[in-house]
Enzyme design. Structure first.
Site, PDB file in Angstrom:
ATOM      1  N   SER A 411       0.836  -1.203   0.000  1.00 29.64           N
ATOM      2  CA  SER A 411       0.000   0.000   0.000  1.00 29.64           C
ATOM      3  C   SER A 411       0.875   1.259   0.000  1.00 29.64           C
ATOM      4  O   SER A 411       2.002   1.237   0.513  1.00 29.64           O
ATOM      5  CB  SER A 411      -0.874  -0.026   1.255  1.00 29.64           C
ATOM      6  N   TYR A 570      -7.256  15.050   1.331  1.00 27.45           N
ATOM      7  CA  TYR A 570      -6.288  15.888   0.627  1.00 27.45           C
ATOM      8  C   TYR A 570      -7.008  16.708  -0.454  1.00 27.45           C
ATOM      9  O   TYR A 570      -8.235  16.661  -0.557  1.00 27.45           O
ATOM     10  CB  TYR A 570      -5.133  15.020   0.086  1.00 27.45           C
TER      11      TYR A 570
END
Ligand code: FAD
Ligand code: FMN
Length: 783
Positions: A411, A570
């Site tokens: 990941s 984000y």
């Protein structure tokens, strides 16, 4: 001691028995509004483990209960004309009426007073009681009376069910998934005594409506069910007993205790019938209460100990029940599945049962699951062995022209160790060693598209030639020394930028040296975070250009795949979530508007990223917060990106707002991957608290994701995949020539380790009651 118990169901009666055993001098009375044998319903089901508990706490009632029980070991799943049986489950069924009669008899023997046909309206009549047990069931009047104190949460689930019965004998816990002209119906059925079985029928509200069930009375409904399941009933009737259609209420209470009153059983917490744990929870509550009373000097201390000691266990069971009921609510997602994969999904839906666990108890079934999976892989163009297939984790996968050797993924994990965006030797060793460890695909950490796009001063970037050269070195190493592919994750921190390194305070603003922040809307992350500037069109164009330039540099580095980071609050995520986007222009308001800018960036990247190379998008599939993104929104988001050309949706969750309330647990984000994959029909990668290869195989085999990413496990174990390959005997996984002697050793040892492990597991597992009964029935062998 004086105890008043309101409600003569399993919780009320069993607590009366256990309290009386401990305190024979106590004056204990159970008040029940119904007559003594006037009970609704048909059978109840317990697992072997629950019965062990009963044996320990009251062997007398345990013996009587088990004399009356029907045992079975198998679960049978009927789906589209097929049936799959899985053994080793160990369940027992008993008539609810008989269970209550046994408990009543035992309570009387011990000297408990039972008052039937006595409805209690007010606890004031128990002013002289030391303890008042509220066990008045799922619609508890006393919980509602003190609603402000107990603060119940009642979540009325969407599916509609009715509890009926039949004389049809059954030798397994039976699930029947039945297609009808109106939609799918499900039967959960089990025998609880000779010639009697419980049948719970369940369907979604639309199918219920289309089938016209709302207009039918109890008998007509039963006849309709008899018609639908007639092929299986073999002429046996469907019986009713107050078998009304209703929605299941999931009940939770903030508080369980008020003064000397305590909630027990369904009044306190319900658990969906699909994991058959309502009566178990009710009786184990009684055990926990009696234990707490035994160990505590006062009633007040006992009630506190009861709530503190029991809450976690109850919440765990409720969580498993939640996961299970959601699976049944969305069964249409899996309707097109291969029947073997479907049955595997039924078995593993609540997380307790896994691939390895089923391999031990039903190896033939798992072998079939592996073959069905391998067949799908073969159908997608790979020449894989279908007769002796590898475990799902080691099956290849293709996105556009990129082929992955296996389905384990590293990941994206920020290392906070770059200098001015420059990856260091640390990064080369970090990514290099994970590639050597065997994972099919490695993600970079979020690589920032500009100096001001960084989360922290330690974040890596790709906006200049030096950075490009450093990344090129890493990509070249991965390609030259491993079979792994490497994906570049591009992102912009948005309002979560200019923060400290993880180990100095995650998401906390920098004290000095910060930079200007931008976001969809001017909302700071923490109240004391730097205020972001709302992006205007010119800034949007500039940032999009930064993304495009970074993607072009990524192509020059030789990355195999590109991911656009639209998750975790984000910059691009801040447009998608309504919690962080309050714009009133074309980029705010509806989901379609909120997606406009992230899609614009994606399309610009797709335009420059070579068409033979795949692209993915990481999304937060829920904000875990009121008014935020939900799983249904995530499906719409995934569809929109799929239309724009995304090949894979990387399904993460949360981190959007500070006051979110994630529900953590093993594989906790997998249900969102499942929903996105099987509703939007797009390939997904799941991630989040997946720590074992067993879980990876369980997720893949059940069709809940196409790839599985592991973050934290890979931080401490770069060789996760190679070790798993040895465990499952997956010979073909790439290993650097330099490491072959180590590989040979672990493969050799794993065969023996696995045998030892399985033998230990089998030895440690007590025989199920069904097995013991079968053994006892066997004639003794001749001398
Ligand atoms: C469709 C369905 C299927 C289920 N299947 C299973 C299964 O397979 N296995 C399993 O273990 N569980 C199953 N359950 C759950 C199980 O029936 C309950 O969880 C269990 O009975 C809870 O016990 P209890 O004592 O808390 O409540 P109850 O059994 O509901 O008992 C509460 C009692 O309180 C009495 N009462 C209520 N108000 C008053 C009052 N004011 N004064 C006096 N008396 C009052 C009621 O008459 C009742 O007898 C199922 C439930 C449903 C709805
Ligand atoms: C230290 C750390 C850094 C992370 N950095 C990133 C990142 O750069 N990009 C991203 O999309 N996710 C990032 N994540 C989230 C992980 O990719 C992953 O989704 C998360 O850790 C859950 O998976 P796990 O339980 O396997 O660790 C990060 C997580 C941690 C703990």
């Amino acid at each position: 001691m004086k105890v008043a118990i309101i409600g003569g169901g399993p919780a009320g009666l069993y607590s009366a028995i256990l309290l009386k055993k401990q305190r024979p001098e106590a004056e204990i009375t159970v008040y029940e509004r119904n007559r003594d044998d006037d009970t609704f319903g048909f059978g109840v089901v317990f697992s072997d483990a629950t019965l062990d508990n009963f044996e320990k706490y009251d062997p007398q009632s345990y013996r009587r209960i088990t004399e009356e029980f029907a045992y079975w070991d198998d679960i049978a799943v009927h789906f589209r004309g097929t049936v799959r049986r899985v053994g080793g489950n160990g369940f027992c069924g008993c008539s609810r009426r008989k269970l209550l009669l046994i408990l009543q008899e035992r309570a009387r023997e011990l000297g408990v007073t039972l008052m039937f046909e006595t409805e209690i309206a007010d606890e004031a009549r128990f002013a002289d009681a030391d303890l008042i047990v509220i066990a008045d069931g799922i619609n508890s009047r006393f919980r509602e009376k003190h609603i402000a104190h107990f603060q119940p949460e009642v979540d009325l689930r969407s599916n509609i069910f009715a509890w009926m019965g039949s004389t049809r004998p059954l030798d397994a816990f039976t699930f029947i998934f039945q297609e009808t002209e109106w939609g799918p119906f499900i039967a959960h059925a089990y025998q609880y005594e000779a010639g009697r079985s419980t049948w719970i029928f369940e369907t979604d509200p639309e199918t219920f409506e289309r089938a016209g069930l709302a207009g039918l009375d109890e008998r007509q409904s039963a006849d309709r069910m008899a018609g639908i399941f007639g092929w299986f009933l073999q002429g046996h009737p469907i019986l009713t007993n107050r078998s009304m259609w209703r929605n299941f209420p999931m009940i939770r209470n903030q508080r369980w205790v008020k003064d000397n009153m305590v909630l027990l059983g369904d009044a306190k917490a319900s658990a969906h019938f699909s994991i058959g744990s309502g009566t178990k929870l009710a009786m184990e509550d009684a055990i926990a209460l009696a234990d707490a009373v035994y160990r505590s000097p006062t009633v007040a201390a006992a009630l506190q100990a009861y709530e503190q000691g029991r809450r976690e266990e109850v919440e765990k069971t409720q969580h498993a029940a939640d996961v299970s009921l959601v699976w049944f609510e969305h069964v249409d997602r899996f309707w097109e599945f291969d029947p073997v994969q479907f049955a595997f999904g039924v078995m593993t839906r609540a997380k307790a049962i896994t691939y390895d666990n089923l391999t031990l108890r039903a190896p033939d079934f798992v072998c079939e699951v592996d073959k069905a999976f391998a067949k799908q892989v073969r159908a997608s163009g790979f020449d894989v062995d279908v007769e002796k297939p590898l475990a799902p984790m080691f099956q290849p996968f293709r996105l556009r022209e990129m082929t992955l050797e296996n389905r384990a993924v590293v990941s994206p994990m920020c290392m906070y160790s770059a200098k001015d965006g420059m990856p260091q030797d640390f990064h080369l060793v970090h990514y290099g060693s994970r590639a050597l460890g065997g994972a099919g695909l490695i993600f970079t950490e979020m690589v920032c598209v500009g100096h001001d796009a960084r989360i922290t001063p330690g974040c890596a970037g790709l906006w200049n030639d030096e950075q490009q050269a450093a990344w090129r070195r890493i990509v070249d190493f991965v390609h030259a020394n491993s079979a792994a592919k490497i994906c570049l994750q591009l992102g912009h921190a948005g309002r979560k930028g200019a923060t400290r390194l993880m180990w100095d305070g995650m998401d906390r603003p920098l004290e000095e040296g910060g930079w200007d922040l931008i976001s969809a809307s001017p909302i700071p992350y923490f109240p004391d975070s730097r205020m972001p500037r709302e992006m205007d069109r010119a800034t949007m164009d500039a940032v999009r250009s930064e993304f495009v330039a970074a993607a072009e540099r990524g192509q020059a580095c030789g990355f195999d795949m590109l991911e656009l980071h639209c998750a975790h609050g984000y910059l691009l995520a801040s447009f998608i979530s309504p919690l962080t986007n309050t714009r009133t222009d074309a980029y705010g308001g509806s989901l379609e508007n909120r997606l406009r800018y992230p899609l614009e960036v994606f399309e610009a990247l797709r335009g420059v990223w070579p068409s033979h190379k795949p692209m993915s998008v990481r999304i937060s599939a829920t904000d875990w917060a009121e008014g935020g993104i939900t799983g249904d929104d995530a499906v719409a988001v995934a569809r929109a990106f799929a239309e724009a050309g995304v090949d894979l949706v990387d399904v993460s969750t949360g981190q959007t707002v500070r006051d979110s309330r994630p529900v953590y647990g093993r594989m906790f984000q997998t249900p969102f991957s499942d929903q996105v994959r099987n509703e939007a029909r797009v390939a997904t990668m799941c991630v989040g608290n997946i720590t074992t290869a067993d879980q990876v195989n369980t997720i893949l085999a059940a069709g809940r994701a196409d790839l599985v990413a592991l973050g934290r496990p890979h931080l401490i174990d770069p060789g996760f995949t190679l070790k798993a390959a040895a465990w499952y005997g997956a010979e073909g996984v790439f290993c650097p020539v330099q490491y072959l002697p180590g590989r040979d050793q672990i493969f050799r040892n794993s065969v023996r380790d696995r045998q030892d492990f399985e033998e230990l597991k089998i030895k440690a597992k007590p025989k199920t009651r069904a097995e013991l009964k079968a053994e006892a029935a066997k004639p003794l062998a001749a001398e």
